[in-house]
Scaffold this motif. Structure first.
Motif, PDB file in Angstrom:
ATOM      1  N   UNK A 170       0.722  -1.110   0.060  1.00 28.23           N
ATOM      2  CA  UNK A 170       0.159   0.062   0.028  1.00 28.23           C
ATOM      3  C   UNK A 170       0.817   1.380  -0.018  1.00 28.23           C
ATOM      4  N   UNK A 171       1.880   1.079  -0.510  1.00 29.09           N
ATOM      5  CA  UNK A 171       2.959   2.380  -0.642  1.00 29.09           C
ATOM      6  C   UNK A 171       2.474   3.484  -1.013  1.00 29.09           C
ATOM      7  N   UNK A 172       2.624   4.739  -0.684  1.00 26.84           N
ATOM      8  CA  UNK A 172       2.217   6.104  -1.149  1.00 26.84           C
ATOM      9  C   UNK A 172       3.565   6.460  -2.010  1.00 26.84           C
ATOM     10  N   UNK A 173       2.945   7.668  -2.460  1.00 28.11           N
ATOM     11  CA  UNK A 173       3.997   8.524  -3.164  1.00 28.11           C
ATOM     12  C   UNK A 173       4.924   8.953  -2.302  1.00 28.11           C
ATOM     13  N   UNK A 205      17.549   3.958  -4.132  1.00 27.25           N
ATOM     14  CA  UNK A 205      17.100   2.573  -4.779  1.00 27.25           C
ATOM     15  C   UNK A 205      16.400   3.268  -5.880  1.00 27.25           C
ATOM     16  N   UNK A 206      15.926   2.816  -7.138  1.00 26.22           N
ATOM     17  CA  UNK A 206      14.858   2.901  -8.084  1.00 26.22           C
ATOM     18  C   UNK A 206      13.798   2.031  -7.625  1.00 26.22           C
ATOM     19  N   UNK A 207      12.653   2.380  -8.079  1.00 27.35           N
ATOM     20  CA  UNK A 207      11.404   1.981  -7.740  1.00 27.35           C
ATOM     21  C   UNK A 207      10.409   1.667  -8.986  1.00 27.35           C
ATOM     22  N   UNK A 208      10.096   0.144  -8.698  1.00 29.14           N
ATOM     23  CA  UNK A 208       8.756  -0.397  -9.487  1.00 29.14           C
ATOM     24  C   UNK A 208       7.751  -0.344  -8.530  1.00 29.14           C
ATOM     25  N   UNK A 209       6.815   0.404  -8.992  1.00 37.22           N
ATOM     26  CA  UNK A 209       5.390   0.351  -8.104  1.00 37.22           C
ATOM     27  C   UNK A 209       4.362  -0.573  -8.990  1.00 37.22           C
ATOM     28  N   UNK A 210       3.808  -1.746  -8.395  1.00 37.03           N
ATOM     29  CA  UNK A 210       3.009  -2.585  -8.790  1.00 37.03           C
ATOM     30  C   UNK A 210       1.461  -1.928  -8.733  1.00 37.03           C
ATOM     31  N   UNK A 211       0.688  -1.837  -9.767  1.00 32.29           N
ATOM     32  CA  UNK A 211      -0.795  -1.568  -9.602  1.00 32.29           C
ATOM     33  C   UNK A 211      -1.615  -2.558  -9.955  1.00 32.29           C
ATOM     34  N   UNK A 212      -2.518  -3.123  -8.999  1.00 32.87           N
ATOM     35  CA  UNK A 212      -3.317  -4.357  -9.293  1.00 32.87           C
ATOM     36  C   UNK A 212      -4.486  -4.064  -9.841  1.00 32.87           C
TER      37      UNK A 212
END
Length: 202
Positions: free
Chosen positions: A83-86, A97-104
């Motif tokens: 549930x990570x926010x901006x 780190x660089x970030x990959x954010x998964x969207x379900x």
């Protein structure tokens, strides 16, 4: 065209993927997963010359202590499935780190959630199954934003990747379709998939 393979074993699968020029190599840190890696195996990653590949730690709501103890210095990207926010994404990026954010995605309105986390380096559109190999709804694939920042996961395979390419997708994340038994990558399937991708590129 970019490829990420998720659920790799740090000792068994990495060299093959580097040699095949897989862009992103994903390692799962999620205890409920059959692909969850042993923390002791992280040390093996430092032995590899990654060449053009990046190492990705696949996580769910990781805390700072876990990140600093296990991920810092070992991984280029952290993939976030919780549930990570901006704001949380910024905190983790500030650690280096660089970030990959998964969207379900289960319905069309879910797609727009990526706009709430647009500071992520990459966005992964996934099914809600969290490793249950659900197929991404075909009618929604055409609704996804296009471009190198956006990846698709959810039953992508050698058999259907050409059709998905025709829908405008060129960044694929695979896991279970490259296994012959749960949690173990089939090197033959990996090679065949990459051969298929190289065919599509040419």
């Amino acid at each position: 065209m970019k490829i990420k393979i998720c659920g790799l074993n740090p000792t068994r699968d990495v060299q093959l993927c580097i040699d095949l020029k897989v862009n992103y190599l994903g390692f799962v840190f999620y205890e409920k997963s059959p692909r969850n890696i042993n923390l002791k195996d992280i040390q093996a990653l430092s032995a590899y010359n990654k060449k053009g590949s990046s190492f990705v730690a696949v996580t769910v709501n990781p805390n700072n202590e876990f990140i600093k103890k296990n991920l810092l210095g070992n991984f280029d990207f952290i993939q976030l499935h919780g549930s990570e926010t901006k704001e949380r994404i910024k905190e983790i990026k500030d650690m280096g780190f660089k970030i990959i954010k998964a969207i379900k995605v289960s319905e069309e309105r879910d797609i727009d959630k990526y706009k709430e986390v647009d500071n992520a380096d990459l966005i992964l559109f996934d099914t809600p199954g969290m490793e249950k190999s659900l197929e991404f709804p075909k009618d929604l694939i055409t609704k996804l934003p296009k471009g190198e920042k956006y990846a698709l996961a959810g039953s992508v395979s050698e058999a259907n990747v050409a059709n998905i390419c025709e829908l405008g997708i060129n960044f694929f994340d695979l896991s279970s379709s490259l296994e012959s038994q749960l949690g173990y990558k089939d090197h033959f399937k990996i090679k065949n998939f990459i051969n298929k991708i190289n065919e599509l590129k040419s």
